[in-house]
Design a protein around this motif. Structure first.
Motif, short mmCIF file in Angstrom:
data_model
loop_
_atom_site.label_atom_id
_atom_site.label_comp_id
_atom_site.label_asym_id
_atom_site.label_seq_id
_atom_site.Cartn_x
_atom_site.Cartn_y
_atom_site.Cartn_z
N GLY A 113 0.80 -1.22 0.00
CA GLY A 113 0.00 0.00 0.00
C GLY A 113 0.83 1.26 0.00
O GLY A 113 0.32 2.33 -0.37
N ASP A 114 2.12 1.19 0.40
CA ASP A 114 2.97 2.38 0.34
C ASP A 114 3.28 2.71 -1.12
O ASP A 114 3.31 1.84 -1.99
N GLU A 115 3.53 3.98 -1.34
CA GLU A 115 3.92 4.45 -2.68
C GLU A 115 5.25 5.15 -2.56
O GLU A 115 5.40 6.10 -1.78
N LEU A 116 6.27 4.66 -3.35
CA LEU A 116 7.62 5.22 -3.30
C LEU A 116 7.86 6.11 -4.50
O LEU A 116 7.32 5.88 -5.60
N ALA A 117 8.71 7.12 -4.32
CA ALA A 117 9.14 7.99 -5.40
C ALA A 117 10.65 7.81 -5.57
O ALA A 117 11.43 8.07 -4.64
N LEU A 118 11.10 7.33 -6.77
CA LEU A 118 12.51 7.09 -7.08
C LEU A 118 12.94 8.05 -8.18
O LEU A 118 12.32 8.11 -9.24
N ASP A 147 24.12 10.62 -15.15
CA ASP A 147 24.16 10.00 -16.48
C ASP A 147 22.74 9.62 -16.95
O ASP A 147 22.47 9.59 -18.16
N VAL A 148 21.89 9.34 -16.00
CA VAL A 148 20.50 8.96 -16.32
C VAL A 148 19.57 9.95 -15.64
O VAL A 148 19.73 10.24 -14.45
N GLN A 149 18.61 10.48 -16.39
CA GLN A 149 17.61 11.39 -15.84
C GLN A 149 16.24 10.71 -15.93
O GLN A 149 15.69 10.57 -17.01
N ASP A 150 15.73 10.27 -14.77
CA ASP A 150 14.44 9.57 -14.81
C ASP A 150 13.80 9.64 -13.42
O ASP A 150 14.48 9.89 -12.41
N ALA A 151 12.48 9.42 -13.39
CA ALA A 151 11.73 9.42 -12.13
C ALA A 151 10.65 8.36 -12.23
O ALA A 151 10.01 8.20 -13.28
N TYR A 152 10.45 7.62 -11.14
CA TYR A 152 9.47 6.54 -11.11
C TYR A 152 8.59 6.67 -9.85
O TYR A 152 9.08 7.04 -8.77
N SER A 194 12.04 8.18 -1.65
CA SER A 194 11.22 8.68 -0.54
C SER A 194 9.84 8.05 -0.63
O SER A 194 9.47 7.46 -1.65
N VAL A 195 9.11 8.19 0.45
CA VAL A 195 7.73 7.67 0.50
C VAL A 195 6.81 8.79 0.03
O VAL A 195 6.71 9.85 0.67
N GLY A 196 6.15 8.57 -1.11
CA GLY A 196 5.23 9.58 -1.62
C GLY A 196 3.89 9.56 -0.92
O GLY A 196 3.31 10.60 -0.62
N GLN A 197 3.37 8.36 -0.66
CA GLN A 197 2.09 8.22 0.02
C GLN A 197 2.15 7.00 0.90
O GLN A 197 2.52 5.92 0.46
N VAL A 198 1.78 7.22 2.19
CA VAL A 198 1.86 6.12 3.14
C VAL A 198 0.58 5.30 3.08
O VAL A 198 -0.48 5.79 2.69
N ARG A 199 0.68 4.08 3.47
CA ARG A 199 -0.46 3.16 3.46
C ARG A 199 -1.31 3.37 4.70
O ARG A 199 -0.96 4.15 5.60
#
Length: 870
Positions: A204-209, A214-219, A275-280
């Motif tokens: 249920g947690d949502e992570l932000a990576l 060298d690499v520019q990306d976000a997940y 980081s944790v974007g949204q906690v469960r």
């Protein structure tokens, strides 16, 4: 003839047998009235006499029903009197629909309007006396008693009993419960900002990576039910149960396999942040002695305190000291809320996980702390805690506490009880609790700890009341004298009675008080003639000359702005009182005034008054200042009427001086009269207010001055209101014959209203539905009720009334088995009342029918027997 006589006898028999049976049945079904004690009834009666009884909305509804007036009549009368015609609409809506009384309170304007139209609902009030006049009218003895009473009152306020009586248990609150009752965000979980490194991830947690370099990306990575996150080009990573620090180590390994620049140290060319974007949300369970036990969905950041607050906290029996957090069948933490409530220590406030159980057991040892402590409440003690700990929880002793005697009121356990001995008292000296043993004084469940306060009695003080500039309580020292105390009280004021003062001295042997009399006189040098050495706790009373003297006053009435009773000052004249009363009103005779005086002859007062006519103009007065010579016993022929100018008197030596008890009357000037007005409203050509031209002006005269009736005017519905009551008259017959008795003489403030022709009949009350039925000549009462759907349940058919537009009312006239219904006119209102509940309950129809049939059978048998004998 025989049959008619027998029939008449049968009717009489029925009337004497059936109706008493009905009355008997109704009396049996009437509910019993509530009884109240004589003291309660007397107190209620006294309050209503003094303050007046309030008016409820239900009472207003009942009075409107009893008046028999329709909505249209009430609206017309309110409009005629200048009020808003819709003031009573909400009450008639309730009467017609049968709903609840209106909310709120009725305005004073509406209550006054109801009184003027004849619906009296306001309770009477007894006017009070003027406080100043009542006080000034005291006799010398009463003043002396009042002064002593005031001294006793001040003493009672300053000095309490020498000891404080034992106080019984008060309603104390469990310490800490108020924190969970009031609205606060103190226990709200923090959902904004970064989570701490110890936060454990779960489904249920949502992570932000975020990858940079060298690499520019976000997940955005959602933790699945199985505890995995899926990173593109990297694959699945198990994160369930990992802290944020552990997750960072795992990402270095897994991301380093795909991105060569991801490594620790300064050589890294690719960096990442997670980081944790949204906690469960977790489901936790709060059971045991909580206010609202059950399962709760709480944020994964929530702690034990957060969950307890959501559930309302421990209840009155719940423990604040031994709250258990159970996880996986084991107790992972025992929470003591006192650490947080008393010291702000939240080390026991752990974060809850999915499925955790918060269990609140029953408190084992509750003691009550009351009296002279800083925090009276019910406290919970754990094993090993003593009286000293309980006092610490209560904030310690107050400054007025008696430490040498703290009392414990204890209920003995069953094994220690004897016959008649269920409770004991234990006195403890808390100045040295260590002497009570190594563990201190042990308390038991249910103990009541009472901390007494020192006596309210104050020593080394004296009290002075009465005519000093600063009365009050002062310090007493050895050798303090009466004049020392007067000087410290800023001296005597100008009203002080110096020939005698009272000193009340306490006798310490029996508590009685002895009276010492002294004077407050000084010699020519200002030194006291006599001084008295005061003792501790003396009370000094200095009297007032003004209150010892009988008050003097005069009364003025008549055509004056503020009539009433005024205090008489030395040298006050008639003109002075008139000015104090605000001067004349329009129409007053300003040439002279009438004074009634009761002379004093010898030692008694003569009951025969002397009436004097006193001129108010300088040219008309001649006499001395004693008031008698300036008066005339006959009226002056020259009378001047007060208009808009102000009195302009020049002070002179011959003004009429007043005496105590004089009654002054300012009369109306002869020939002066206010305008006599009537109001004409409704369907006339020129409605408005008209001034009566003579004392014999009649109804048709004013109607003609108003231009006569319009084409819509309905003369048969004309209403003449006089002082809120309808004057029966007939405008149609008065217009046809001006000499008829219906052409009445009008009086001031009469109200004339000509309504428009209304071709309908309003049917209201206990009918199927309220409606307006088109008027049909010749149709009777039953026709219009049937058009309104007929009678409703509990309709009282015997008390149906009809109100006509002209204010006349009629009801069904019944005699035995015969009845006569009122005739119907256009614009009439039919009102069908309901049977009161007290009369509708308990009627035995079976008994009624049985008695009626028995009577009829007996009468028929007698009739047949008489015929056979003939």
């Amino acid at each position: 003839m025989r049959i008619s006589i027998a029939t008449a006898g049968l009717i009489v028999a029925l009337s004497t047998a059936v109706w008493p049976g009905v009355a008997w049945a109704q009396s049996q079904g009437r509910p019993k009235s509530s009884t109240q004690s004589p003291d309660t009834a007397e107190a209620r009666k006294l309050i209503e006499q003094k303050l007046g009884r309030g008016v409820s909305q239900a009472e207003i509804l009942e009075r409107l029903r009893q008046s028999g007036m329709s909505r249209g009549e009430i609206r017309a009368r309110l409009q005629q009197l200048g009020y808003d015609a819709g003031l009573a609409d909400r009450y008639f809506d309730v009467i017609e629909s049968g709903g609840e009384p209106p909310a709120g309170e009725a305005s004073d304007q509406f209550l006054d309007a109801l009184g003027k139209i004849g619906v009296a609902v306001r309770g009477g009030r007894v006017p009070g006396m003027r406080r100043g006049l009542e006080r000034d009218s005291l006799s010398a003895a009463d003043s002396l008693a009042l002064a002593a009473a005031e001294a006793d009152s001040l003493l009672a306020d300053s000095l309490a009993a020498d000891s404080v009586a034992h106080r019984g248990p008060k309603e104390l609150e469990v310490f800490g419960r108020s924190l969970f009752r009031r609205a606060t965000n103190q226990f709200a979980a923090v959902v904004n900002g970064p989570v701490d490194p110890d936060y454990r991830l779960g489904p249920g947690d949502e992570l932000a990576l975020i990858l940079t370099g060298d690499v520019q990306d976000a997940y955005s990575l959602q933790v699945t039910r199985d505890g995995y996150v899926v990173i593109p080009d990297v694959g699945e990573i198990l994160v369930n149960g990992l802290t944020m620090g552990q997750l960072e180590d795992v990402l270095y390994r897994r991301l380093g396999r795909v991105y060569s620049g991801v490594r620790r140290g300064p050589e890294a060319t690719t960096h990442f942040q997670v980081s944790v974007g949204q906690v469960r949300t977790n489901q936790v369970y709060l059971i045991g002695e909580v206010v609202r036990p059950g399962a709760y969905q709480v944020s994964a950041l929530s702690t034990v305190f957060n969950a307890l607050y959501v559930a309302g906290g421990p209840n009155a029996q719940g423990s604040f000291r031994r709250i258990e957090v159970r996880r996986g069948g084991k107790v992972v933490r025992n929470v003591d809320l006192y650490r947080y409530l008393l010291h702000g220590d939240n080390q026991d406030d752990i974060r809850l996980e999915q499925g955790d159980i918060v269990f609140v057991p029953v408190a084992e040892r509750l003691v009550r702390m009351q009296g002279a402590v800083r925090r009276p409440a019910i406290f919970e003690l754990t094993a090993g805690e003593t009286l000293g700990d309980a006092l610490a929880y209560a904030g310690g002793l107050q400054a007025e506490a008696v430490a040498r005697r703290v009392q414990i009121d204890r209920i003995l356990p069953p094994g220690e009880r004897r016959n008649g001995v269920d409770r004991v008292l234990v006195d403890v000296d808390v100045r040295d609790l260590a002497k009570a043993g190594e563990g201190g004084v042990q308390l038991r469940d249910g103990d009541l700890v009472q901390v007494f306060a020192v006596s309210e009695e104050r020593r080394h003080r004296v009290v002075v009341t009465g005519q000093v500039r600063q009365p009050g309580v002062y310090e007493w020292n050895q050798g303090t004298t009466l004049w020392d105390l007067v000087d410290r009280a800023q001296g005597l004021d100008e009203r002080a009675y110096t020939p005698r003062a009272h000193i009340f001295r306490l006798n310490p042997d029996d508590g009685s008080r002895r009276l010492i009399r002294t004077e407050l006189l000084a010699d020519s040098t200002g030194r006291p003639v006599r001084d008295v050495v005061l003792s501790d706790r003396d009370s000094v009373v200095i009297f007032s000359r003004e209150r010892l003297k009988n008050p003097e006053f005069v009364t003025i009435d008549g055509f004056i702005k503020r009539p009433g009773t005024y205090p008489l000052a030395e040298g006050m004249t008639l003109e002075d009182v008139i000015l104090a009363a605000g001067g004349f009103i329009r129409g007053a005779s300003i040439s002279e005034a009438e004074v009634a005086r009761f002379p004093v002859s010898g030692a008694r007062t003569d009951t025969t008054a002397i009436v004097m006519h006193v001129p108010l103009e300088a040219s008309s007065s001649s006499g001395g200042t004693d008031g008698g010579e300036a008066a005339r016993t006959k009226s002056s022929p020259a009378v001047e009427v007060a208009r808009s100018r102000m009195p302009s008197w020049t002070p002179r030596a011959d003004e009429f001086t007043l005496q105590h008890g004089d009654r002054i009357f300012v009369r109306k000037a002869p020939g002066y009269a206010l305008a006599r007005q009537v109001r004409v409203t409704g369907e006339v050509m020129i409605p408005g207010t008209y001034v009566l031209t003579s004392r014999q002006e009649r109804l048709t005269d004013v109607v003609e001055r108003a231009g006569g009736l319009t084409r819509e005017g309905y003369a048969a519905g004309f209403q003449l209101l006089r002082r809120g009551s309808v004057v029966p008259t007939d405008l149609e017959r008065a217009l046809k014959d001006s000499k008829s008795r219906f052409n009445v003489v009008l009086e001031p403030d009469d109200s004339l209203h000509v309504p428009p022709y209304d071709p309908t009949v309003l049917v209201t009350g206990a009918v199927a539905f309220q409606s307006r039925v088109l008027y049909r000549p010749g149709k009777g009462l039953d026709y219009y009720i049937q058009q309104a759907g007929g009678y409703a349940d509990r309709a009282d058919k015997r008390r149906v009334s009809v109100a006509y537009q002209d204010g006349e009312r009629a009801a069904i006239d019944r005699f035995l088995l015969f009845s006569r219904t009122p005739s119907m006119r256009p614009g009439s209102t039919i009102f069908v009342p309901t049977v009161p509940a007290s009369k509708a309950v308990g009627f035995n129809w079976d008994s009624f029918l049985t008695r009626t049939l028995t009577l009829l059978s007996t009468s028929a048998t007698l009739l047949i027997a008489v015929r056979q004998l003939k």
